[in-house]
Design a protein around this motif. Structure first.
Motif, PDB file in Angstrom:
ATOM      1  N   ASP A   1      57.713 -76.821  20.364  1.00 35.52           N
ATOM      2  CA  ASP A   1      57.788 -78.121  21.150  1.00 35.52           C
ATOM      3  C   ASP A   1      56.751 -78.117  22.340  1.00 35.52           C
ATOM      4  N   ARG A   2      56.599 -76.639  23.004  1.00 34.33           N
ATOM      5  CA  ARG A   2      55.910 -76.442  23.909  1.00 34.33           C
ATOM      6  C   ARG A   2      54.385 -76.802  24.041  1.00 34.33           C
ATOM      7  N   TYR A   3      53.974 -76.465  22.739  1.00 34.24           N
ATOM      8  CA  TYR A   3      52.472 -76.394  22.372  1.00 34.24           C
ATOM      9  C   TYR A   3      52.134 -77.248  21.280  1.00 34.24           C
ATOM     10  N   LYS A   4      53.255 -78.293  20.908  1.00 38.02           N
ATOM     11  CA  LYS A   4      53.119 -79.479  20.049  1.00 38.02           C
ATOM     12  C   LYS A   4      52.385 -79.053  18.830  1.00 38.02           C
ATOM     13  N   GLY A   5      52.963 -77.801  18.217  1.00 35.45           N
ATOM     14  CA  GLY A   5      52.596 -77.463  16.954  1.00 35.45           C
ATOM     15  C   GLY A   5      51.228 -76.521  16.881  1.00 35.45           C
ATOM     16  N   ASN A   6      50.669 -76.412  18.128  1.00 36.99           N
ATOM     17  CA  ASN A   6      49.151 -75.527  18.054  1.00 36.99           C
ATOM     18  C   ASN A   6      49.756 -73.889  17.760  1.00 36.99           C
ATOM     19  N   LEU A   7      49.241 -73.669  16.337  1.00 34.33           N
ATOM     20  CA  LEU A   7      49.582 -72.206  15.725  1.00 34.33           C
ATOM     21  C   LEU A   7      48.878 -71.108  16.687  1.00 34.33           C
ATOM     22  N   THR A   8      47.857 -71.272  17.148  1.00 32.67           N
ATOM     23  CA  THR A   8      46.971 -70.316  17.835  1.00 32.67           C
ATOM     24  C   THR A   8      47.990 -69.874  19.231  1.00 32.67           C
ATOM     25  N   HIS A   9      48.285 -71.179  19.970  1.00 31.77           N
ATOM     26  CA  HIS A   9      49.100 -70.746  21.247  1.00 31.77           C
ATOM     27  C   HIS A   9      50.331 -70.347  21.147  1.00 31.77           C
ATOM     28  N   MET A  10      51.131 -70.826  19.815  1.00 38.71           N
ATOM     29  CA  MET A  10      52.376 -70.295  19.659  1.00 38.71           C
ATOM     30  C   MET A  10      52.332 -68.893  19.358  1.00 38.71           C
ATOM     31  N   ALA A  11      51.359 -68.589  18.480  1.00 45.14           N
ATOM     32  CA  ALA A  11      51.202 -67.077  17.973  1.00 45.14           C
ATOM     33  C   ALA A  11      51.181 -66.108  19.068  1.00 45.14           C
ATOM     34  N   LYS A  12      50.313 -66.665  20.022  1.00 47.85           N
ATOM     35  CA  LYS A  12      49.815 -65.902  21.077  1.00 47.85           C
ATOM     36  C   LYS A  12      51.060 -65.422  22.116  1.00 47.85           C
ATOM     37  N   GLU A  13      51.996 -66.635  22.307  1.00 41.27           N
ATOM     38  CA  GLU A  13      53.043 -66.352  23.237  1.00 41.27           C
ATOM     39  C   GLU A  13      54.052 -65.600  22.378  1.00 41.27           C
ATOM     40  N   LEU A  14      54.552 -65.914  21.060  1.00 43.50           N
ATOM     41  CA  LEU A  14      55.274 -65.054  20.352  1.00 43.50           C
ATOM     42  C   LEU A  14      54.783 -63.575  20.054  1.00 43.50           C
ATOM     43  N   GLY A  15      53.736 -63.268  20.174  1.00 40.18           N
ATOM     44  CA  GLY A  15      53.293 -61.845  19.703  1.00 40.18           C
ATOM     45  C   GLY A  15      53.215 -61.738  18.450  1.00 40.18           C
ATOM     46  N   VAL A  16      52.573 -62.595  17.702  1.00 40.96           N
ATOM     47  CA  VAL A  16      52.509 -62.414  15.972  1.00 40.96           C
ATOM     48  C   VAL A  16      50.983 -63.053  15.826  1.00 40.96           C
ATOM     49  N   THR A  17      50.622 -62.781  14.660  1.00 44.59           N
ATOM     50  CA  THR A  17      49.580 -63.335  14.077  1.00 44.59           C
ATOM     51  C   THR A  17      49.536 -64.543  13.608  1.00 44.59           C
ATOM     52  N   ARG A  18      48.598 -65.454  13.362  1.00 40.81           N
ATOM     53  CA  ARG A  18      48.800 -66.786  12.705  1.00 40.81           C
ATOM     54  C   ARG A  18      49.217 -66.822  11.468  1.00 40.81           C
ATOM     55  N   PRO A  19      48.992 -65.944  10.774  1.00 37.21           N
ATOM     56  CA  PRO A  19      49.420 -65.988   9.196  1.00 37.21           C
ATOM     57  C   PRO A  19      50.939 -65.621   9.298  1.00 37.21           C
ATOM     58  N   THR A  20      51.261 -64.681  10.204  1.00 39.97           N
ATOM     59  CA  THR A  20      52.865 -64.321   9.952  1.00 39.97           C
ATOM     60  C   THR A  20      53.564 -65.486  10.950  1.00 39.97           C
ATOM     61  N   LEU A  21      53.032 -66.024  11.596  1.00 41.41           N
ATOM     62  CA  LEU A  21      53.776 -67.322  12.085  1.00 41.41           C
ATOM     63  C   LEU A  21      54.047 -68.207  11.194  1.00 41.41           C
ATOM     64  N   TYR A  22      52.848 -68.618  10.489  1.00 43.33           N
ATOM     65  CA  TYR A  22      52.827 -69.637   9.478  1.00 43.33           C
ATOM     66  C   TYR A  22      53.890 -69.447   8.343  1.00 43.33           C
ATOM     67  N   HIS A  23      53.941 -68.279   7.902  1.00 47.95           N
ATOM     68  CA  HIS A  23      54.797 -67.874   7.178  1.00 47.95           C
ATOM     69  C   HIS A  23      56.378 -67.696   7.456  1.00 47.95           C
ATOM     70  N   LYS A  24      56.574 -67.656   8.771  1.00 46.97           N
ATOM     71  CA  LYS A  24      57.940 -67.993   9.519  1.00 46.97           C
ATOM     72  C   LYS A  24      58.379 -69.340   9.460  1.00 46.97           C
ATOM     73  N   ILE A  25      57.257 -70.316   9.765  1.00 45.24           N
ATOM     74  CA  ILE A  25      57.529 -71.567   9.886  1.00 45.24           C
ATOM     75  C   ILE A  25      57.967 -72.090   8.479  1.00 45.24           C
ATOM     76  N   LYS A  26      57.466 -71.595   7.318  1.00 46.86           N
ATOM     77  CA  LYS A  26      57.488 -71.860   6.010  1.00 46.86           C
ATOM     78  C   LYS A  26      59.173 -71.554   5.657  1.00 46.86           C
ATOM     79  N   LYS A  27      59.299 -70.070   6.035  1.00 44.80           N
ATOM     80  CA  LYS A  27      60.402 -69.561   5.723  1.00 44.80           C
ATOM     81  C   LYS A  27      61.785 -70.222   6.326  1.00 44.80           C
ATOM     82  N   TYR A  28      61.714 -70.813   7.383  1.00 39.07           N
ATOM     83  CA  TYR A  28      62.810 -71.531   8.133  1.00 39.07           C
ATOM     84  C   TYR A  28      62.583 -73.042   8.138  1.00 39.07           C
ATOM     85  N   ASP A  29      61.656 -73.478   7.178  1.00 45.40           N
ATOM     86  CA  ASP A  29      61.259 -74.805   6.607  1.00 45.40           C
ATOM     87  C   ASP A  29      61.292 -75.768   8.009  1.00 45.40           C
ATOM     88  N   LEU A  30      60.465 -75.272   9.050  1.00 47.51           N
ATOM     89  CA  LEU A  30      60.383 -76.021  10.300  1.00 47.51           C
ATOM     90  C   LEU A  30      59.228 -77.110  10.193  1.00 47.51           C
TER      91      LEU A  30
END
Length: 454
Positions: free
Chosen positions: A425-454
């Motif tokens: 919500d904060r970054y309007k779906g920008n995976l690069t900024h989201m991954a940086k804030e959450l401390g994970v890589t983009r591929p990891t974040l992408y798979h998490k999004i798919k896992k939780y069906d977000l």
């Protein structure tokens, strides 16, 4: 020895005995008949694969009409049964006439043993190939019907959704390439499936491909297919998604996640409408209606050099914007009611209803996960419900910085999911900024999004 069964029909005992001795090591079952009058009843009593049929039975008659007559009777009873005709009269016109009327092949007496066996085996192989193709086509049609029947329908009466439906109904009848834009969970694939349902290709298959989930090393193999032995693990030939979708609709989801190298390969196929499997040199024509989707700003990516401008033009003949759920007004409650009925039935909860307060809470919540998040929220409420009313307390939201978020996570995974939703919500779906804030890589974040069906 094959597992097929053969029936030999000939009025000469010597011929029947010779053929039975010759073929008993080639077929699982070899039976004989001397009179074709009992032929049809014999075919009903046993499931034969092939009939070796003499063309002349009456003394002094050698026109072959008897054989043609009985062959036609066989075909009336079982059109897929292989019939090979035997005759002592090498008349080319008669042979051609027999083939036209359904015979698989024609053998002259006296026969060559090896040629006769090869003729019978070849006829069976052709029959089996034909049956396999028929079954594949039938399965493909049935699967397509089942998928279309079970798909989620487009639900909405808001102005933005009614306008979208009008455009869909117009575009669906064409083969124009369509780019579907919208946030995560807004229903882009639902829109794509509705376009297929309304199209002239609706009887054919709809193939959906998550481009973000395909690694660069497997990109060509997955989309274009490969031949046996093309690479180390290619133990069998594989048909790619483009070939599978030929005649139907191909939906490429998350197309904004492709690397520039993959974009170039995709563009080449879209330009020539041909694919070449990995390890092969033969180009295969494809006939697809192409639909693509992304939540990214592709025009901005073109400016930044991360998306090819020529590919954007190729996939963007028509652009459809799927509105966020928060911009759809009364559709929120309408969708919630739909999901309530669906999950009440699925979990045998009887007739459930929302209280007025629950409706208001759903309506006022900022759905960062859009329709998908609403669907999950309703499903969870139905599962946990202990009465026939879903109340506002069944939806656990609170306000943080003006935004509603879920509270009281009961597991690490639920907490992780909430953190991703908040970052989304904060970054309007920008995976690069989201991954940086959450401390994970983009591929990891992408798979998490798919896992939780977000």
């Amino acid at each position: 020895m094959s597992s097929e069964k053969i029936l030999i029909v000939d009025d000469h005992k010597r011929v029947r005995v010779s053929l039975q001795m010759l073929l008993q090591d080639e077929f699982e079952l070899v039976n004989t008949l001397s009179n074709p009058k009992s032929l049809l009843s014999e075919l009903q009593s046993c499931q034969y694969d092939i009939v070796l049929l003499d063309m002349n039975f009456s003394a002094g008659i050698n026109t072959g009409n008897e054989g043609l007559f009985w062959m036609q009777e066989i075909k009336k009873q079982n059109a897929d049964l292989v019939v090979v005709l035997l005759t002592a009269y090498g008349d080319v016109e008669l042979a051609v006439n027999a083939i036209k009327n359904g015979a698989s092949d024609f053998v002259l007496k006296p026969w060559d043993n090896n040629k006769l066996i090869i003729t019978l085996k070849t006829a069976l192989k052709l029959r089996n190939s034909k049956l396999k193709i028929q079954k594949l086509e039938s399965d493909k049609r049935e699967l397509s019907k089942e998928l279309n029947h079970n798909q989620t329908e487009i639900i909405g009466q808001s102005k933005v959704m009614m306008d979208l439906k009008k455009v869909i109904s117009k575009v669906a009848k064409t083969d124009a390439n369509v780019l579907i834009l919208g946030e995560h969970g807004s229903g882009k694939e639902v829109v794509a499936r509705e376009m297929h349902r309304l199209s002239n290709r609706c009887e054919n298959v709809f193939i959906s491909v998550d481009m973000g989930a395909i690694s660069e090393s497997l990109f060509e193999s997955e989309l274009f297919g490969h031949e046996k032995g093309a690479f180390t693990d290619a133990k069998e030939a594989k048909i790619g998604r483009f070939e599978l979708a030929s005649g139907g609709t191909l939906f490429l989801d998350e197309i904004g996640n492709l690397s520039l190298e993959m974009q170039a390969k995709l563009l080449s196929v879209l330009q020539c409408r041909q694919v070449t499997r990995v390890g092969d040199h033969k180009a295969r024509n494809i006939d697809i209606h192409l639909l693509c989707a992304t939540n990214k700003n592709l025009e901005k990516m073109v400016e930044e050099g991360s998306f090819r401008e020529d590919l954007l033009y190729r996939i963007n003949t028509i652009r459809l914007d799927v509105p966020a759920l928060r911009d759809r007004g009364g559709d929120i409650v309408l969708l919630a009611e739909y999901f309530l009925l669906k999950y009440a039935k699925k979990y045998n909860k009887g007739k459930l209803r929302f209280t007025i307060e629950a409706r208001d809470k759903l309506r006022n919540y900022s759905w960062t996960g859009n329709v998908r998040e609403l669907q999950h929220a309703v499903e969870k409420a139905v599962i946990l419900s202990e009465q026939n009313m879903i109340t506002s307390d069944d939806f656990l939201f609170k306000q943080i910085n003006g935004q509603a978020v879920r509270i009281s996570p009961k597991s690490f995974e639920e907490m992780e999911k909430q953190m991703i939703i908040m970052a989304m919500d904060r970054y309007k779906g920008n995976l690069t900024h989201m991954a940086k804030e959450l401390g994970v890589t983009r591929p990891t974040l992408y798979h998490k999004i798919k896992k939780y069906d977000l």
